[in-house]
Motif scaffolding. Sequence first.
Motif, mmCIF file in Angstrom:
data_model
loop_
_atom_site.group_PDB
_atom_site.id
_atom_site.type_symbol
_atom_site.label_atom_id
_atom_site.label_comp_id
_atom_site.label_asym_id
_atom_site.label_seq_id
_atom_site.Cartn_x
_atom_site.Cartn_y
_atom_site.Cartn_z
ATOM 1 N N LEU A 174 0.823 -1.204 0.000
ATOM 2 C CA LEU A 174 0.000 0.000 0.000
ATOM 3 C C LEU A 174 0.858 1.255 0.000
ATOM 4 O O LEU A 174 0.494 2.276 -0.597
ATOM 5 N N ALA A 175 2.008 1.193 0.671
ATOM 6 C CA ALA A 175 2.889 2.357 0.756
ATOM 7 C C ALA A 175 3.345 2.805 -0.630
ATOM 8 O O ALA A 175 3.599 4.000 -0.859
ATOM 9 N N ARG A 176 3.442 1.874 -1.562
ATOM 10 C CA ARG A 176 3.874 2.233 -2.917
ATOM 11 C C ARG A 176 2.785 2.997 -3.666
ATOM 12 O O ARG A 176 3.073 3.703 -4.634
ATOM 13 N N LEU A 177 1.538 2.842 -3.224
ATOM 14 C CA LEU A 177 0.414 3.463 -3.921
ATOM 15 C C LEU A 177 0.063 4.841 -3.383
ATOM 16 O O LEU A 177 -0.720 5.564 -3.993
ATOM 17 N N ILE A 178 0.625 5.181 -2.216
ATOM 18 C CA ILE A 178 0.267 6.462 -1.602
ATOM 19 C C ILE A 178 1.519 7.331 -1.453
ATOM 20 O O ILE A 178 1.778 7.887 -0.391
ATOM 21 N N GLY A 179 2.251 7.463 -2.533
ATOM 22 C CA GLY A 179 3.510 8.195 -2.474
ATOM 23 C C GLY A 179 3.351 9.702 -2.395
ATOM 24 O O GLY A 179 4.268 10.406 -1.982
ATOM 25 N N THR A 180 2.202 10.235 -2.801
ATOM 26 C CA THR A 180 2.021 11.688 -2.785
ATOM 27 C C THR A 180 1.513 12.140 -1.420
ATOM 28 O O THR A 180 0.831 11.389 -0.718
ATOM 29 N N PRO A 181 1.835 13.379 -1.030
ATOM 30 C CA PRO A 181 1.342 13.895 0.254
ATOM 31 C C PRO A 181 -0.179 13.838 0.361
ATOM 32 O O PRO A 181 -0.726 13.573 1.433
ATOM 33 N N ARG A 182 -0.876 14.092 -0.736
ATOM 34 C CA ARG A 182 -2.341 14.062 -0.710
ATOM 35 C C ARG A 182 -2.867 12.683 -0.349
ATOM 36 O O ARG A 182 -3.782 12.544 0.475
ATOM 37 N N MET A 183 -2.299 11.649 -0.949
ATOM 38 C CA MET A 183 -2.742 10.285 -0.665
ATOM 39 C C MET A 183 -2.359 9.865 0.750
ATOM 40 O O MET A 183 -3.103 9.147 1.428
ATOM 41 N N LYS A 184 -1.176 10.296 1.213
ATOM 42 C CA LYS A 184 -0.760 9.979 2.577
ATOM 43 C C LYS A 184 -1.699 10.623 3.591
ATOM 44 O O LYS A 184 -2.059 10.010 4.600
ATOM 45 N N ARG A 185 -2.080 11.871 3.309
ATOM 46 C CA ARG A 185 -3.002 12.559 4.216
ATOM 47 C C ARG A 185 -4.347 11.854 4.247
ATOM 48 O O ARG A 185 -4.959 11.683 5.307
ATOM 49 N N LEU A 186 -4.809 11.419 3.090
ATOM 50 C CA LEU A 186 -6.076 10.690 3.022
ATOM 51 C C LEU A 186 -5.991 9.389 3.803
ATOM 52 O O LEU A 186 -6.904 9.036 4.564
ATOM 53 N N PHE A 187 -4.868 8.673 3.637
ATOM 54 C CA PHE A 187 -4.691 7.411 4.359
ATOM 55 C C PHE A 187 -4.696 7.647 5.866
ATOM 56 O O PHE A 187 -5.338 6.916 6.625
ATOM 57 N N ASN A 188 -3.965 8.685 6.324
ATOM 58 C CA ASN A 188 -3.910 8.981 7.753
ATOM 59 C C ASN A 188 -5.296 9.294 8.308
ATOM 60 O O ASN A 188 -5.648 8.877 9.413
ATOM 61 N N ARG A 189 -6.074 10.019 7.539
ATOM 62 C CA ARG A 189 -7.396 10.405 8.039
ATOM 63 C C ARG A 189 -8.375 9.237 8.015
ATOM 64 O O ARG A 189 -9.242 9.136 8.885
ATOM 65 N N VAL A 190 -8.237 8.376 7.043
ATOM 66 C CA VAL A 190 -9.094 7.183 7.017
ATOM 67 C C VAL A 190 -8.774 6.276 8.205
ATOM 68 O O VAL A 190 -9.673 5.827 8.928
ATOM 69 N N THR A 191 -7.487 6.013 8.422
ATOM 70 C CA THR A 191 -7.115 5.156 9.545
ATOM 71 C C THR A 191 -7.439 5.828 10.878
ATOM 72 O O THR A 191 -7.864 5.167 11.827
ATOM 73 N N GLY A 192 -7.253 7.146 10.948
ATOM 74 C CA GLY A 192 -7.613 7.856 12.171
ATOM 75 C C GLY A 192 -9.087 7.734 12.466
ATOM 76 O O GLY A 192 -9.494 7.523 13.615
ATOM 77 N N THR A 193 -9.912 7.843 11.431
ATOM 78 C CA THR A 193 -11.357 7.715 11.611
ATOM 79 C C THR A 193 -11.727 6.316 12.094
ATOM 80 O O THR A 193 -12.600 6.156 12.958
ATOM 81 N N VAL A 194 -11.049 5.303 11.549
ATOM 82 C CA VAL A 194 -11.342 3.929 11.971
ATOM 83 C C VAL A 194 -10.977 3.724 13.438
ATOM 84 O O VAL A 194 -11.732 3.123 14.207
ATOM 85 N N PHE A 195 -9.814 4.236 13.857
ATOM 86 C CA PHE A 195 -9.429 4.131 15.264
ATOM 87 C C PHE A 195 -10.430 4.859 16.158
ATOM 88 O O PHE A 195 -10.792 4.386 17.234
ATOM 89 N N LEU A 196 -10.875 6.032 15.720
ATOM 90 C CA LEU A 196 -11.889 6.756 16.484
ATOM 91 C C LEU A 196 -13.166 5.933 16.581
ATOM 92 O O LEU A 196 -13.834 5.920 17.622
ATOM 93 N N GLY A 197 -13.507 5.242 15.495
ATOM 94 C CA GLY A 197 -14.683 4.386 15.519
ATOM 95 C C GLY A 197 -14.543 3.236 16.504
ATOM 96 O O GLY A 197 -15.474 2.917 17.251
ATOM 97 N N PHE A 198 -13.348 2.606 16.526
ATOM 98 C CA PHE A 198 -13.107 1.533 17.493
ATOM 99 C C PHE A 198 -13.273 2.049 18.918
ATOM 100 O O PHE A 198 -13.887 1.405 19.766
ATOM 101 N N GLY A 199 -12.689 3.226 19.193
ATOM 102 C CA GLY A 199 -12.800 3.784 20.521
ATOM 103 C C GLY A 199 -14.223 4.098 20.905
ATOM 104 O O GLY A 199 -14.652 3.838 22.025
ATOM 105 N N ALA A 200 -14.996 4.646 19.962
ATOM 106 C CA ALA A 200 -16.390 4.978 20.232
ATOM 107 C C ALA A 200 -17.219 3.725 20.505
ATOM 108 O O ALA A 200 -18.056 3.702 21.416
ATOM 109 N N VAL A 201 -16.981 2.676 19.721
ATOM 110 C CA VAL A 201 -17.710 1.421 19.944
ATOM 111 C C VAL A 201 -17.388 0.850 21.318
ATOM 112 O O VAL A 201 -18.263 0.356 22.030
ATOM 113 N N LEU A 202 -16.109 0.926 21.707
ATOM 114 C CA LEU A 202 -15.703 0.402 22.997
ATOM 115 C C LEU A 202 -16.345 1.195 24.124
ATOM 116 O O LEU A 202 -16.755 0.630 25.154
#
Length: 207
Positions: A174-202
């Motif tokens: 996956l790291a090879r597919l998100i080489g641009t800052p825009r894609m990295k930022r999107l990846f960080n925010r998607v994963t951040g949202t998922v972690f927030l979701g896990f915390g909220a469910v817990l």
Amino acid sequence: MTIHVWWLFAVTVFLLSATPGPNMLHALTRSVHLGFRRAAPAFAGCLSAVFCVLVLSAAGVGTLLAALPRLFDVIRYAGAGYLLWLGVRAWMAPVHDAGEAAVVGPGMTGWGVYRGGFLTGISNPKLLLFAAAFFPQFIDRHAAVAGQFAILIATFVGIESFWLLLYGLGGRKLARLIGTPRMKRLFNRVTGTVFLGFGAVLLRGRS
């Protein structure tokens, strides 16, 4: 415990471990930001946490927590808080053209990576109660219990290792597919949202 019972346990755990959760997401993100080899301590940290939880469950701590809802709530809130913190940290992380994302500090040591994996794995107290309720279904009370628990724990850890490595390898690709800052930022925010979701469910989960 017969071989048939063991196979039933192994297949069940294999399917459960395959489901994306905090551990698998952590393995994926660490591999994206650090590379597969440098992310290895994170995998070890997650596995150490799983091993500790399973041993505690086998020792009957899960039953103790079930009998003391307030104690379980304290652990649950602490775990949810850590997952929420991971989510906010990933969401707010600055992105650079090269090098690691700020989610992983440039000076982070192998111990720091391991500790992050361990804290992620240990922050889900539901695993403790799950194991406490799940293990007894596969235990033959007429045979040596300790040996059976050892086999089940080794099986669980082995299967979890397989999926962690698989998600880690996926992160490298996956790291090879998100080489641009825009894609990295999107990846960080998607994963951040998922972690927030896990915390909220817990947080919303009942003790």
